[in-house]
Design a protein around this motif. Structure first.
Motif, PDB file in Angstrom:
ATOM      1  N   GLU A 112       2.470 -12.137   4.069  1.00  0.00           N
ATOM      2  CA  GLU A 112       1.600 -10.957   4.204  1.00  0.00           C
ATOM      3  C   GLU A 112       2.374  -9.737   3.724  1.00  0.00           C
ATOM      4  O   GLU A 112       3.566  -9.618   3.983  1.00  0.00           O
ATOM      5  N   THR A 113       1.667  -8.844   3.044  1.00  0.00           N
ATOM      6  CA  THR A 113       2.284  -7.616   2.549  1.00  0.00           C
ATOM      7  C   THR A 113       1.411  -6.429   2.938  1.00  0.00           C
ATOM      8  O   THR A 113       0.187  -6.512   2.878  1.00  0.00           O
ATOM      9  N   ARG A 114       2.064  -5.343   3.339  1.00  0.00           N
ATOM     10  CA  ARG A 114       1.329  -4.111   3.647  1.00  0.00           C
ATOM     11  C   ARG A 114       2.201  -2.915   3.266  1.00  0.00           C
ATOM     12  O   ARG A 114       3.409  -3.022   3.147  1.00  0.00           O
ATOM     13  N   ARG A 115       1.562  -1.778   3.076  1.00  0.00           N
ATOM     14  CA  ARG A 115       2.255  -0.530   2.773  1.00  0.00           C
ATOM     15  C   ARG A 115       2.164   0.373   3.997  1.00  0.00           C
ATOM     16  O   ARG A 115       1.133   0.424   4.655  1.00  0.00           O
ATOM     17  N   GLU A 116       3.248   1.054   4.305  1.00  0.00           N
ATOM     18  CA  GLU A 116       3.271   2.002   5.411  1.00  0.00           C
ATOM     19  C   GLU A 116       3.810   3.332   4.925  1.00  0.00           C
ATOM     20  O   GLU A 116       4.677   3.380   4.055  1.00  0.00           O
TER      21      GLU A 116
END
Length: 109
Positions: free
Chosen positions: A51-55
């Motif tokens: 899983e990849t996300r931007r913060e």
């Protein structure tokens, strides 16, 4: 009084360090803090899930009397490894491509 100060100083030497190092054992290989995604992939193989996300995080810096705010973007990747029913599932967390944490979940299947 001097003996008291000496006792206090000596006791501080034995205070445990609370910082936890992230590490993951894959067979005989070990990956730890700062490892790259390619290093983890080479030592542990392909994960069960990715899983990849931007913060975004607002960071304040101070230079003398001047305070500046700016937004720092980072990419968070979480890879899940299931090593079977006798070991806990491991979630490996990368920040901007570097290993920063390893979390244990329930037992694998």
């Amino acid at each position: 009084m001097r003996a008291l100060w000496l006792a206090v100083a000596m006791s501080l030497v034995w205070v445990p360090v609370t910082a936890q190092a992230a590490s993951l054992r894959c067979g005989t290989a070990l990956v730890s803090d700062g490892a790259s995604k390619s290093d983890v992939l080479a030592k542990c193989g392909e994960p069960l899930a990715k899983e990849t996300r931007r913060e975004s995080e607002e960071v304040k810096t101070r230079d003398g009397d001047t305070s500046t705010k700016h937004v720092v973007e980072k990419t968070i990747d979480e890879w899940t490894y299931n090593f079977g029913p006798n070991r806990l599932v491991q979630v490996v967390v990368f920040e901007n491509g570097k290993l920063v944490d390893v979390k244990s979940a329930g037992y694998g299947r």
